[in-house]
Design a protein around this motif. Structure first.
Motif, PDB file in Angstrom:
ATOM      1  N   HIS A 188      -7.412   8.951  11.946  1.00 48.30           N
ATOM      2  CA  HIS A 188      -8.095   9.929  11.135  1.00 48.30           C
ATOM      3  C   HIS A 188      -8.685   9.412   9.869  1.00 48.30           C
ATOM      4  CE1 HIS A 188      -3.938   9.411   9.749  1.00 48.30           C
ATOM      5  NE2 HIS A 188      -4.348   9.092   8.770  1.00 48.30           N
ATOM      6  N   ILE A 189      -9.469  10.057   9.530  1.00 51.29           N
ATOM      7  CA  ILE A 189     -10.447   9.814   8.325  1.00 51.29           C
ATOM      8  C   ILE A 189     -10.075  10.469   6.945  1.00 51.29           C
ATOM      9  CG2 ILE A 189     -12.752   9.155   7.134  1.00 51.29           C
ATOM     10  CD1 ILE A 189     -13.607   8.614  10.012  1.00 51.29           C
ATOM     11  N   HIS A 190      -9.558   9.943   5.834  1.00 55.71           N
ATOM     12  CA  HIS A 190      -9.536  10.671   4.474  1.00 55.71           C
ATOM     13  C   HIS A 190     -10.607  10.427   3.840  1.00 55.71           C
ATOM     14  CE1 HIS A 190      -4.839  10.843   5.103  1.00 55.71           C
ATOM     15  NE2 HIS A 190      -5.164   9.424   5.488  1.00 55.71           N
ATOM     16  N   GLY A 191     -11.463  11.645   3.600  1.00 59.19           N
ATOM     17  CA  GLY A 191     -12.608  11.728   3.099  1.00 59.19           C
ATOM     18  C   GLY A 191     -13.490  10.508   3.230  1.00 59.19           C
ATOM     19  N   ASP A 192     -14.200   9.775   2.385  1.00 62.72           N
ATOM     20  CA  ASP A 192     -14.977   8.661   2.729  1.00 62.72           C
ATOM     21  C   ASP A 192     -14.244   7.280   2.027  1.00 62.72           C
ATOM     22  OD1 ASP A 192     -14.860   9.134  -0.137  1.00 62.72           O
ATOM     23  OD2 ASP A 192     -16.974   8.523  -0.395  1.00 62.72           O
ATOM     24  N   ARG A 193     -13.046   7.341   1.983  1.00 60.72           N
ATOM     25  CA  ARG A 193     -12.011   6.375   1.371  1.00 60.72           C
ATOM     26  C   ARG A 193     -11.590   5.290   2.626  1.00 60.72           C
ATOM     27  NH1 ARG A 193      -9.431  10.581  -0.397  1.00 60.72           N
ATOM     28  NH2 ARG A 193      -7.645   9.891   0.494  1.00 60.72           N
ATOM     29  N   VAL A 194     -10.918   6.072   3.484  1.00 61.89           N
ATOM     30  CA  VAL A 194     -10.179   5.413   4.609  1.00 61.89           C
ATOM     31  C   VAL A 194     -10.112   5.786   5.817  1.00 61.89           C
ATOM     32  CG1 VAL A 194      -7.966   6.013   3.751  1.00 61.89           C
ATOM     33  CG2 VAL A 194      -8.053   3.691   4.924  1.00 61.89           C
ATOM     34  N   ALA A 195     -10.239   5.038   7.064  1.00 60.89           N
ATOM     35  CA  ALA A 195      -9.957   5.447   8.157  1.00 60.89           C
ATOM     36  C   ALA A 195      -8.573   4.807   8.443  1.00 60.89           C
ATOM     37  CB  ALA A 195     -11.003   4.976   9.229  1.00 60.89           C
ATOM     38  N   ASP A 196      -7.582   5.757   9.203  1.00 58.35           N
ATOM     39  CA  ASP A 196      -6.244   5.096   9.485  1.00 58.35           C
ATOM     40  C   ASP A 196      -6.349   5.219  11.162  1.00 58.35           C
ATOM     41  OD1 ASP A 196      -5.381   4.785   7.065  1.00 58.35           O
ATOM     42  OD2 ASP A 196      -4.792   6.681   6.843  1.00 58.35           O
ATOM     43  N   ILE A 197      -5.882   4.227  11.850  1.00 60.04           N
ATOM     44  CA  ILE A 197      -5.897   4.263  13.360  1.00 60.04           C
ATOM     45  C   ILE A 197      -4.729   3.321  13.736  1.00 60.04           C
ATOM     46  CG2 ILE A 197      -7.404   3.712  15.489  1.00 60.04           C
ATOM     47  CD1 ILE A 197     -10.050   3.768  13.523  1.00 60.04           C
ATOM     48  N   PRO A 198      -4.045   3.964  14.651  1.00 64.02           N
ATOM     49  CA  PRO A 198      -2.778   3.207  15.326  1.00 64.02           C
ATOM     50  C   PRO A 198      -3.046   2.280  16.340  1.00 64.02           C
ATOM     51  CG  PRO A 198      -2.666   5.253  16.083  1.00 64.02           C
ATOM     52  CD  PRO A 198      -3.928   5.239  15.127  1.00 64.02           C
ATOM     53  N   PHE A 199      -2.727   1.180  16.658  1.00 62.67           N
ATOM     54  CA  PHE A 199      -2.853   0.407  17.777  1.00 62.67           C
ATOM     55  C   PHE A 199      -1.625  -0.224  18.242  1.00 62.67           C
ATOM     56  CE2 PHE A 199      -6.896   0.171  15.632  1.00 62.67           C
ATOM     57  CZ  PHE A 199      -7.980   0.221  16.761  1.00 62.67           C
ATOM     58  N   HIS A 231      -6.522  17.325   9.323  1.00 62.08           N
ATOM     59  CA  HIS A 231      -5.159  15.946   9.313  1.00 62.08           C
ATOM     60  C   HIS A 231      -4.129  16.790   8.168  1.00 62.08           C
ATOM     61  CE1 HIS A 231      -2.942  12.641   9.983  1.00 62.08           C
ATOM     62  NE2 HIS A 231      -2.942  12.595   8.736  1.00 62.08           N
ATOM     63  N   ARG A 232      -2.847  16.505   8.782  1.00 62.21           N
ATOM     64  CA  ARG A 232      -1.799  16.979   7.670  1.00 62.21           C
ATOM     65  C   ARG A 232      -1.769  16.556   6.446  1.00 62.21           C
ATOM     66  NH1 ARG A 232       0.037  14.057  11.498  1.00 62.21           N
ATOM     67  NH2 ARG A 232       1.553  12.455  11.034  1.00 62.21           N
ATOM     68  N   PHE A 233      -2.380  15.322   6.149  1.00 62.72           N
ATOM     69  CA  PHE A 233      -2.343  14.756   4.771  1.00 62.72           C
ATOM     70  C   PHE A 233      -3.632  14.650   4.342  1.00 62.72           C
ATOM     71  CE2 PHE A 233       1.539  12.667   7.061  1.00 62.72           C
ATOM     72  CZ  PHE A 233       2.388  13.370   6.290  1.00 62.72           C
ATOM     73  N   GLY A 234      -4.837  15.651   4.784  1.00 63.44           N
ATOM     74  CA  GLY A 234      -5.892  15.741   4.304  1.00 63.44           C
ATOM     75  C   GLY A 234      -6.936  14.762   5.133  1.00 63.44           C
ATOM     76  N   GLY A 235      -8.283  15.151   5.009  1.00 62.11           N
ATOM     77  CA  GLY A 235      -9.258  14.552   5.953  1.00 62.11           C
ATOM     78  C   GLY A 235      -9.230  15.136   7.503  1.00 62.11           C
ATOM     79  N   THR A 236      -9.787  14.404   8.224  1.00 56.97           N
ATOM     80  CA  THR A 236     -10.057  14.965   9.440  1.00 56.97           C
ATOM     81  C   THR A 236      -9.646  13.983  10.666  1.00 56.97           C
ATOM     82  OG1 THR A 236     -12.363  15.485   8.892  1.00 56.97           O
ATOM     83  CG2 THR A 236     -11.987  15.268  11.195  1.00 56.97           C
TER      84      THR A 236
END
Length: 120
Positions: A50-61, A34-39
């Motif tokens: 996307h998921i930033h490491g083991d901290r947060v999953a960001d998902i649009p709806f 991911h462009r801001f880090g993570g997968t």
């Protein structure tokens, strides 16, 4: 309390690998940095979230679904873009959070996957 950094890294890797293994088993899903880090997970070139490491999953709806998810307490408004359709799922229980993360990605996948046309 002493935290063993190796255990933290292993836990983070297991969490991401568990989610990644499931999502990549779905038709047309790919993973990339991911462009801001993570997968970042994509379906047919469109980002599912996307998921930033083991901290947060960001998902649009869509906004109506995002609002319901926030009201139910399943997710929080996005940590950077709180007024958007993006949501944040804060990973607080480690591997115990995996089923909830997968369920949210499944919801998004169902919205983005190609629709099968019947008849014609």
């Amino acid at each position: 309390m002493f935290i063993n950094i190796i255990d933290v890294i292993i836990s983070m890797t297991k969490l991401l690998e568990s989610v990644k293994k499931e999502l990549l088993s779905w038709p047309s899903v790919t993973a990339e940095p991911h462009r801001f880090g993570g997968t970042e997970f994509r379906i047919n070139e469109r980002e599912m979230g996307h998921i930033h490491g083991d901290r947060v999953a960001d998902i649009p709806f869509p906004m109506n679904i995002r609002t319901e998810l926030i009201k139910s307490g399943r997710v929080s408004p996005h940590h950077v873009l709180p007024q958007s359709g993006w949501t944040s799922y804060w990973i607080e229980k480690g591997e115990e959070d995996v089923p909830a993360i997968i369920e949210l990605f499944r919801m998004r996948y169902e919205q983005l996957k190609p629709k099968i046309k019947h008849g014609g």
